[in-house]
Design a protein around this motif. Structure first.
Motif, PDB file in Angstrom:
ATOM      1  N   SER A 105       0.851  -1.185   0.000  1.00  0.00           N
ATOM      2  CA  SER A 105       0.000   0.000   0.000  1.00  0.00           C
ATOM      3  C   SER A 105       0.888   1.236   0.000  1.00  0.00           C
ATOM      4  N   GLN A 106       0.334   2.391   0.286  1.00  0.00           N
ATOM      5  CA  GLN A 106       1.120   3.624   0.289  1.00  0.00           C
ATOM      6  C   GLN A 106       2.138   3.647   1.426  1.00  0.00           C
ATOM      7  N   LEU A 107       1.766   3.104   2.579  1.00  0.00           N
ATOM      8  CA  LEU A 107       2.646   3.054   3.736  1.00  0.00           C
ATOM      9  C   LEU A 107       2.686   1.619   4.251  1.00  0.00           C
ATOM     10  N   ASN A 108       3.879   1.037   4.312  1.00  0.00           N
ATOM     11  CA  ASN A 108       4.031  -0.378   4.641  1.00  0.00           C
ATOM     12  C   ASN A 108       5.083  -0.567   5.728  1.00  0.00           C
ATOM     13  N   ILE A 109       4.821  -1.533   6.608  1.00  0.00           N
ATOM     14  CA  ILE A 109       5.768  -1.886   7.659  1.00  0.00           C
ATOM     15  C   ILE A 109       6.126  -3.354   7.495  1.00  0.00           C
ATOM     16  N   VAL A 110       7.420  -3.639   7.433  1.00  0.00           N
ATOM     17  CA  VAL A 110       7.903  -5.018   7.438  1.00  0.00           C
ATOM     18  C   VAL A 110       8.497  -5.272   8.809  1.00  0.00           C
ATOM     19  N   THR A 111       7.930  -6.220   9.536  1.00  0.00           N
ATOM     20  CA  THR A 111       8.384  -6.471  10.893  1.00  0.00           C
ATOM     21  C   THR A 111       8.443  -7.967  11.136  1.00  0.00           C
ATOM     22  N   GLY A 112       8.956  -8.340  12.287  1.00  0.00           N
ATOM     23  CA  GLY A 112       9.095  -9.746  12.633  1.00  0.00           C
ATOM     24  C   GLY A 112      10.277  -9.935  13.567  1.00  0.00           C
ATOM     25  N   ALA A 113      10.389 -11.140  14.098  1.00  0.00           N
ATOM     26  CA  ALA A 113      11.476 -11.444  15.028  1.00  0.00           C
ATOM     27  C   ALA A 113      12.812 -11.442  14.296  1.00  0.00           C
ATOM     28  N   ASN A 114      13.897 -11.379  15.067  1.00  0.00           N
ATOM     29  CA  ASN A 114      15.223 -11.476  14.468  1.00  0.00           C
ATOM     30  C   ASN A 114      15.350 -12.789  13.699  1.00  0.00           C
ATOM     31  N   GLY A 115      15.895 -12.707  12.489  1.00  0.00           N
ATOM     32  CA  GLY A 115      16.061 -13.909  11.686  1.00  0.00           C
ATOM     33  C   GLY A 115      14.838 -14.336  10.924  1.00  0.00           C
ATOM     34  N   SER A 116      13.791 -13.509  10.921  1.00  0.00           N
ATOM     35  CA  SER A 116      12.547 -13.890  10.239  1.00  0.00           C
ATOM     36  C   SER A 116      12.593 -13.620   8.740  1.00  0.00           C
ATOM     37  N   GLY A 117      13.573 -12.857   8.271  1.00  0.00           N
ATOM     38  CA  GLY A 117      13.690 -12.595   6.839  1.00  0.00           C
ATOM     39  C   GLY A 117      13.508 -11.146   6.451  1.00  0.00           C
ATOM     40  N   LYS A 118      13.484 -10.240   7.417  1.00  0.00           N
ATOM     41  CA  LYS A 118      13.307  -8.815   7.098  1.00  0.00           C
ATOM     42  C   LYS A 118      14.445  -8.309   6.208  1.00  0.00           C
ATOM     43  N   SER A 119      15.669  -8.677   6.571  1.00  0.00           N
ATOM     44  CA  SER A 119      16.808  -8.217   5.781  1.00  0.00           C
ATOM     45  C   SER A 119      16.789  -8.812   4.377  1.00  0.00           C
ATOM     46  N   SER A 120      16.331 -10.043   4.241  1.00  0.00           N
ATOM     47  CA  SER A 120      16.242 -10.662   2.911  1.00  0.00           C
ATOM     48  C   SER A 120      15.261  -9.914   2.038  1.00  0.00           C
ATOM     49  N   LEU A 121      14.129  -9.524   2.591  1.00  0.00           N
ATOM     50  CA  LEU A 121      13.150  -8.778   1.801  1.00  0.00           C
ATOM     51  C   LEU A 121      13.708  -7.412   1.417  1.00  0.00           C
ATOM     52  N   TYR A 122      14.392  -6.765   2.354  1.00  0.00           N
ATOM     53  CA  TYR A 122      14.992  -5.471   2.069  1.00  0.00           C
ATOM     54  C   TYR A 122      16.032  -5.591   0.954  1.00  0.00           C
ATOM     55  N   ARG A 123      16.884  -6.606   1.050  1.00  0.00           N
ATOM     56  CA  ARG A 123      17.925  -6.787   0.037  1.00  0.00           C
ATOM     57  C   ARG A 123      17.327  -7.115  -1.327  1.00  0.00           C
ATOM     58  N   ALA A 124      16.227  -7.847  -1.339  1.00  0.00           N
ATOM     59  CA  ALA A 124      15.575  -8.167  -2.606  1.00  0.00           C
ATOM     60  C   ALA A 124      15.082  -6.896  -3.293  1.00  0.00           C
ATOM     61  N   LEU A 125      14.544  -5.968  -2.521  1.00  0.00           N
ATOM     62  CA  LEU A 125      14.135  -4.681  -3.084  1.00  0.00           C
ATOM     63  C   LEU A 125      15.339  -3.925  -3.631  1.00  0.00           C
ATOM     64  N   ARG A 126      16.462  -3.998  -2.919  1.00  0.00           N
ATOM     65  CA  ARG A 126      17.672  -3.336  -3.405  1.00  0.00           C
ATOM     66  C   ARG A 126      18.134  -3.949  -4.727  1.00  0.00           C
TER      67      ARG A 126
END
Length: 404
Positions: A21-42
């Motif tokens: 959507s216009q404003l999105n939050i990606v959250t979760g416990a450590n090791g849940s894959g937040k960094s992987s999703l961020y890197r995929a966008l990069r």
């Protein structure tokens, strides 16, 4: 605005299709894959900059970034009846990334290189790239199609025309080709992607560039490490939302004022706080205060991009500053689509409550990153382009598509 993000076989992400959507939050416990999703966008952003293969090399190469689990996870495994086991592959090795804006979509498929005598045999090869119209890929909506070396575009009469038959396997068509008449959609997506901004390394340490005097030059966009803070701040004051700067500072630090002071041919940030007899320079500010000023400069740019991605913006901030940060992010979302990667429950709650943000809560199951509470059938419609099989290039006898 991006409406759908799709990732397959990247690190802990086996298959993920996410509505945005216009404003999105990606959250979760450590090791849940937040960094992987961020890197995929990069990585998606690097396609339009010609840096995709180099970025994968920086991560250790294709083999280091691929999903390390089995191709499929059976119901028996999910029920704990037996551990995950490797099986014979049904698909070629691939790493796939894509997105859709609702009007245009894009997908890229990377795989193993074809056998050759090259010393760069570890470089991944781009097997397929597609641009289409509509919410998901369908044959009737396909506009630009890259298969291995060849790129073709659909003309107004529905026929296909060749743009090139000699594109290198390590070059994205978005970065290498430009024809406003034959493929205006390619230029549209290229400019869209190149406008994206990522902030994950705003430095606030004692040697941070933002603490030093900076050369005075118009800077409407804050640099990725925050080095241009003083110039960006002054640029916003002169051609942007100067009142917004004052409001953002006052919201976080009541009674405080931030300005820019000339020093020789340079500029430096100065902050005057309630109760102090003199203003403090950027070199004297705490890490939390400096980070908040950097967030203000990044989010109130006089040239707002299509997308801003913030990776853990709450780092070094006192919890009492998080509501003000949330309001700053919400205001910026009126001009740009925003994705915030955060594990701060207070920031997440404020963005949900005050900004109506869409929360993407990630979790791990058998090593695979999933979105909490979302069944496969509830994901947006998405179709990956298929590879052409059995293709050989007679004019390039040293290359064979044994890897499809």
């Amino acid at each position: 605005m991006l409406t759908t993000l799709a990732i397959a076989n990247y690190r802990s992400i086996r298959k993920l299709i996410i509505p945005l959507s216009q404003l999105n939050i990606v959250t979760g416990a450590n090791g849940s894959g937040k960094s992987s999703l961020y890197r995929a966008l990069r990585l998606l952003a690097f396609t339009a900059q010609g840096r995709l293969i180099a970025a994968l090399a920086d991560e250790g190469g294709l083999q280091s970034t691929l999903w390390a689990g089995p191709e499929t996870i059976s119901a028996a495994v999910r029920q704990g009846m037996h551990p995950p086991q490797g099986t014979r592959r049904n698909e070629p090795v691939n790493l796939k990334l894509g997105f859709c804006t609702g009007q245009l979509g894009y997908a890229i498929d990377l795989g193993l290189p074809s056998p050759s005598a090259s010393m760069f045999g570890a470089d991944p090869a781009i097997k397929r790239e597609c641009i289409w119209s509509g919410a998901f890929l369908r044959a009737a909506g396909l506009l630009v199609d890259r298969k291995n070396w060849g790129v073709h575009t659909r003309a107004a009469d529905g026929s296909w025309r060749q743009m090139t038959e000699n594109l290198s396997p390590f070059d994205s068509m978005l970065a290498e080709l430009a024809d406003p008449h034959a493929a205006p959609e390619m230029l549209t997506l290229r400019e869209l992607i190149r406008s994206w901004r990522f902030y994950d390394h705003l430095r606030t340490d004692i040697d941070a560039p933002a603490r030093r005097v900076q050369i005075a030059t118009h800077t409407p966009v804050l640099s990725a490490d925050g080095a241009s803070l003083a110039s960006t701040w002054q640029t916003i004051c002169e051609i942007g939302d100067a009142d917004g700067l004052k409001e953002a500072v006052s919201d976080a630090f009541p009674g405080a004022m931030v300005g820019v002071q000339p020093v020789g041919n340079g500029l430096q940030i100065m902050m005057r706080q309630h109760g102090l007899l003199r203003a403090l320079s950027a070199a004297e500010l705490s890490e939390g205060t400096l980070r908040y000023l950097l967030c203000i400069a990044a989010l109130l740019s006089p040239r707002p991009p299509a997308l801003i991605v913030l990776n853990e913006p709450e780092t070094s901030l006192h919890p009492d500053l998080l509501p003000a940060l949330a309001r700053l992010i919400i205001k910026a979302s009126g001009e740009s689509q925003i994705v915030v990667v955060s594990h701060s429950t207070r920031l997440v709650a404020a963005l949900e409550r005050e900004g109506g943000a869409t929360t993407i809560a990630l979790e791990k199951e058998y090593g695979e990153t999933l979105v909490q509470g979302v069944h496969t059938l509830e994901q947006p419609s998405w179709r990956w382009p298929k590879r052409r099989t059995g293709l050989r290039r007679l004019d390039r006898p040293q290359l064979f598509l044994s890897q499809q």
